[in-house]
Design a protein around this motif. Structure first.
Motif, PDB file in Angstrom:
ATOM      1  N   ARG A  79       0.818  -1.218   0.000  1.00  0.00           N
ATOM      2  CA  ARG A  79       0.000   0.000   0.000  1.00  0.00           C
ATOM      3  C   ARG A  79       0.847   1.261   0.000  1.00  0.00           C
ATOM      4  NH1 ARG A  79      -2.870  -2.636   4.433  1.00  0.00           N
ATOM      5  NH2 ARG A  79      -4.564  -3.905   3.546  1.00  0.00           N
ATOM      6  N   LYS A  80       1.901   1.262   0.789  1.00  0.00           N
ATOM      7  CA  LYS A  80       2.697   2.490   0.922  1.00  0.00           C
ATOM      8  C   LYS A  80       3.315   2.892  -0.413  1.00  0.00           C
ATOM      9  CE  LYS A  80       6.939   0.195   2.587  1.00  0.00           C
ATOM     10  NZ  LYS A  80       7.752   0.492   1.389  1.00  0.00           N
ATOM     11  N   ASP A 133       0.431   4.249  -2.553  1.00  0.00           N
ATOM     12  CA  ASP A 133       0.028   5.561  -2.034  1.00  0.00           C
ATOM     13  C   ASP A 133       1.050   6.640  -2.384  1.00  0.00           C
ATOM     14  OD1 ASP A 133      -2.246   4.443  -1.001  1.00  0.00           O
ATOM     15  OD2 ASP A 133      -1.489   4.300   1.064  1.00  0.00           O
ATOM     16  N   ARG A 172       0.302   7.663  -5.848  1.00  0.00           N
ATOM     17  CA  ARG A 172      -0.897   8.500  -5.861  1.00  0.00           C
ATOM     18  C   ARG A 172      -0.550   9.934  -5.475  1.00  0.00           C
ATOM     19  NH1 ARG A 172      -6.490   7.789  -5.171  1.00  0.00           N
ATOM     20  NH2 ARG A 172      -6.262   5.524  -4.930  1.00  0.00           N
ATOM     21  N   GLU A 201      -7.144   4.140  -8.968  1.00  0.00           N
ATOM     22  CA  GLU A 201      -6.685   2.805  -8.595  1.00  0.00           C
ATOM     23  C   GLU A 201      -7.765   1.776  -8.917  1.00  0.00           C
ATOM     24  OE1 GLU A 201      -4.006   1.410  -4.935  1.00  0.00           O
ATOM     25  OE2 GLU A 201      -6.075   1.861  -4.346  1.00  0.00           O
ATOM     26  N   PRO A 216      -5.845  -2.955  -1.647  1.00  0.00           N
ATOM     27  CA  PRO A 216      -6.202  -1.543  -1.417  1.00  0.00           C
ATOM     28  C   PRO A 216      -7.390  -1.411  -0.474  1.00  0.00           C
ATOM     29  CG  PRO A 216      -5.933  -2.003  -3.762  1.00  0.00           C
ATOM     30  CD  PRO A 216      -5.949  -3.320  -3.068  1.00  0.00           C
TER      31      PRO A 216
END
Length: 301
Positions: free
Chosen positions: A208-209, A212, A215, A225, A265
């Motif tokens: 996720r990191k 992100d 993003r 996403e 996600p």
């Protein structure tokens, strides 16, 4: 010899007249005598030019006449001493340090993202397709690109494996290299979006990191996403590259879903559920994404 303004330039048997010399000369319309390459004299009187040789000089002279109205910012000397029409002079620019890059400066151009979007009649963005190996990310990316192309929209796919054939061929599948792989693709996707292109990135991107962080590179709303929510058993049953079989045999270490985690996600813009008993066609899934883009206004300037 030729007299041009207050300078004498040798034009006999030579093409040594550089544009920089012509720029430095204080040009005014004068009566000029020029010798051609066999030293025969050509007559050029006033504005009656019988040779195309001095056309660049005449054009520069006309440009200077025009620029005099604007403060004389067309002269070479002015370029070196003042800021004229966006050309930097002796003013000290603001330098920056970004990461390990020092003494750098962002150079702004008058043609911006909005101009490119107007040209393409679409809005640049990143469609980030994430999911397990075998979940259908690359297949969806191609179907999506085909569907948008049929609508006259410009796209480009950054496929995880394809990018590793070139830009990221120096990276392994260790944790730190996987993070760098995602970071680079995120930066490239950002450039495509800034160019006004709809960039489709399809790669596992398990953490996720890292997703992100990609993003965060783009303006709000420009990172879409798409989570391919396909159970591990379905992906392993498909095993299009035979990687799950190698991972189960211990021949591939750190394989996502087997001995390395996949972090699904939490707030994807689009979630595409695929189950063993219900698997929609890639074309249908692509239409779901296209409908989202239409609703958000990305398919018009």
């Amino acid at each position: 010899m030729a007299s041009v303004g207050i300078r004498s330039l040798s034009l006999c048997k030579s093409l040594d007249l550089e544009y920089s010399e012509a720029l430095c000369a204080k040009l005014r319309p004068v009566k000029v005598s020029v010798f051609n390459f066999t030293c025969k004299k050509l007559r050029i009187s006033g504005g009656d030019t019988r040779s195309n040789f001095l056309e660049p000089i005449k054009a520069m002279d006309a440009s200077k006449t025009t620029s005099d109205v604007n403060g004389g910012c067309n002269a070479i000397d002015d370029f070196l001493t003042t800021d004229c029409d966006g050309f930097p002079g002796k003013s000290t620019p603001k330098m920056s340090t970004v990461g390990n890059s020092t003494n750098i400066q962002w150079h702004k151009c008058s043609v911006e993202k909005s101009d490119r979007q107007e040209l393409l009649k679409q809005k640049g963005c990143v469609i980030w397709i994430t999911g397990l190996s075998g979940s259908g990310k690359s297949t969806l990316a191609c179907a999506l690109s085909r569907g948008l192309h049929a609508r006259g929209k410009l796209t480009y796919i950054l496929d995880g494996d394809n990018v590793r054939h070139g830009l990221n061929s120096d990276l392994s599948f260790k944790a730190e290299d996987r993070a760098e792989n995602i970071r680079r693709i995120g930066e490239v996707a950002k450039l495509f979006a800034d160019a006004g292109v709809i960039c489709i990135a399809s790669l596992i991107s398990p953490y996720r990191k890292d997703r992100d962080a990609c993003r965060a590179l783009l303006p709000k709303g420009d990172f879409v996403e798409v989570f391919m929510d396909v159970p591990l058993q379905v992906c392993e049953a498909r095993d299009p590259k035979g990687l799950y079989k190698l991972a189960r045999a211990g021949k591939i270490k750190g394989f996502t879903g087997i001995d390395d985690p996949y972090e699904p996600p939490l707030n994807s813009e689009i979630v595409l559920h695929q189950r063993e008993e219900k698997c929609d066609s890639p074309t249908h899934l692509a239409e779901v994404v296209i409908s989202y883009l239409e609703a958000k206004g990305y398919l018009e300037a």
